[in-house]
Scaffold this motif. Structure first.
Motif, PDB file in Angstrom:
ATOM      1  N   TYR A   5       0.780  -1.200   0.017  1.00 13.09           N
ATOM      2  CA  TYR A   5      -0.074  -0.024   0.014  1.00 13.09           C
ATOM      3  C   TYR A   5       0.689   1.429  -0.139  1.00 13.09           C
ATOM      4  CZ  TYR A   5      -3.579   3.212   1.305  1.00 13.09           C
ATOM      5  OH  TYR A   5      -4.499   4.414   1.311  1.00 13.09           O
ATOM      6  N   ILE A  61       1.015   4.557  -2.792  1.00 13.53           N
ATOM      7  CA  ILE A  61       1.167   5.948  -2.200  1.00 13.53           C
ATOM      8  C   ILE A  61       2.049   6.850  -2.812  1.00 13.53           C
ATOM      9  CG2 ILE A  61       0.941   7.435  -0.535  1.00 13.53           C
ATOM     10  CD1 ILE A  61      -0.388   5.452   1.322  1.00 13.53           C
ATOM     11  N   LEU A 115      -3.739   5.310  -4.662  1.00 10.83           N
ATOM     12  CA  LEU A 115      -4.288   5.239  -3.507  1.00 10.83           C
ATOM     13  C   LEU A 115      -5.128   3.847  -3.363  1.00 10.83           C
ATOM     14  CD1 LEU A 115      -5.938   8.654  -2.963  1.00 10.83           C
ATOM     15  CD2 LEU A 115      -4.050   7.664  -1.614  1.00 10.83           C
ATOM     16  N   VAL A 162      -9.335   4.690  -6.129  1.00 14.25           N
ATOM     17  CA  VAL A 162      -9.986   5.403  -4.801  1.00 14.25           C
ATOM     18  C   VAL A 162      -9.623   7.006  -5.341  1.00 14.25           C
ATOM     19  CG1 VAL A 162      -9.452   5.861  -2.429  1.00 14.25           C
ATOM     20  CG2 VAL A 162      -9.601   3.682  -3.270  1.00 14.25           C
ATOM     21  N   GLY A 163      -8.457   7.153  -5.808  1.00 14.55           N
ATOM     22  CA  GLY A 163      -8.057   8.609  -6.237  1.00 14.55           C
ATOM     23  C   GLY A 163      -9.217   9.286  -7.340  1.00 14.55           C
ATOM     24  N   GLY A 181      -7.964   5.980   1.921  1.00 12.31           N
ATOM     25  CA  GLY A 181      -7.789   7.030   1.213  1.00 12.31           C
ATOM     26  C   GLY A 181      -8.496   8.351   1.608  1.00 12.31           C
TER      27      GLY A 181
END
Length: 306
Positions: free
Chosen positions: A68, A72, A77, A87-88, A276
């Motif tokens: 993860y 990032i 994300l 997610v972004g 996120g």
């Protein structure tokens, strides 16, 4: 100034790393199983195992966290378990609505807080002062959902002045912003009152009175501008709190922001979205405080001199 920015950037990196680690551990300590939530109650154990393997949830926790973090750093994300979308992308789509609500809520709470705080300070010890302080205590203590439902019932259901829910017009933002503003105005009122009382006892204010300046000129020209400095830092903190702390308000009013996105993710145990939103909120708090630290010396020459 450059040294301050460099130091804060380093601190920001460590803060976000700590927030990510704590949130990651807390989420995976929950008894809920994301794979089971996605598969459904009637799914077989093999189906759940296959989903867990597909999501990488069968790997050791340190490996999952490292994967993860690596994502990032690369600007990724993660991918929503339930919505199958980055997610972004989801956060970026919800961010404008939250920014609108954040700006409106901060405007309302600062306007109300400054007015009633200065009003109470000018009537220190009187009935008006006690009423304002009592109402500010009620405001900061009231649950968000209670205030939201009360305003919704009175102004949307009974009077019909504003829509029940939705997004897109000025009428839609009034009730959510009023809910956040009324509840947050108590903090500003207390802060402004204390700062105003301190400023009104300063020598330059007494000198202004001795020169025969009117009370309105003394308050507006000398006392109030110097009493507003503490709220700059509070606004910086509110930026972060409003980014991720309006879950209840957005849920009640059907406001399509990242708070509502986080609430939906919590119900579905959608860990990438929760992570996120948490990181974006933490980043907003850090950046808000950084902006406050930069602006404060520009407003107050005493800080700039130190």
């Amino acid at each position: 100034m450059m040294i301050l920015l460099a130091r804060r950037l380093v601190q920001t990196a460590f803060i976000l790393l700590g927030v990510a680690a704590i949130t990651f551990l807390l989420l995976y300590a929950l008894p809920a199983d994301p794979a089971r939530m996605i598969a459904g109650r009637s799914a077989t154990a093999q189906t759940v195992a296959n989903i867990r393997h597909e999501l990488g949830l069968d790997q050791p926790l340190p490996v999952q966290f490292w994967t993860y973090l690596r994502g990032i750093v690369e600007g990724d994300l993660g991918r929503s378990y339930a919505q199958k979308t980055d997610v972004g992308t989801l956060i970026a789509a919800r961010l404008p609505a939250t920014l609108v609500l954040m700006a409106a809520g901060i405007f309302v709470e600062v306007l109300l807080g400054v007015f009633f705080g200065a009003f109470a300070a000018l009537r220190r010890g009187g009935t008006a002062d006690r009423i304002v302080m009592m109402m500010s205590f009620v405001g900061v203590s009231a649950p968000q959902f209670v205030a939201a439902l009360l305003l919704l019932y009175v102004f949307a259901v009974t009077l019909g002045w504003f829509p029940m829910s939705g997004f897109g017009t000025f009428a839609h933002v009034v009730l959510p912003a009023a809910t956040l503003g009324i509840l947050g105005a108590g903090w500003y009122a207390r802060m402004v009152r204390s700062a105003m009382i301190d400023v009104l006892n300063q020598d330059y204010v007494r000198t202004a009175r001795a020169k025969g300046l009117s009370s309105a000129r003394i308050v507006l020209r000398h006392a109030l501008p110097n009493a507003l400095l503490p709220i700059i830092a509070m606004i910086g903190i509110d930026i972060g709190q409003f980014m991720g702390g309006v879950v209840v308000v957005e849920a009640v009013y059907g406001w399509p922001g990242i708070g509502q996105l986080a609430w939906q993710a919590i119900q579905q145990v959608d860990i990438p979205i929760i992570m996120g939103v948490t990181l974006v909120s933490a980043l907003a708090i850090v950046l808000g405080n950084l902006v406050a630290d930069i602006i404060a010396p520009l407003v107050d020459p005493r800080i700039r001199a130190r």
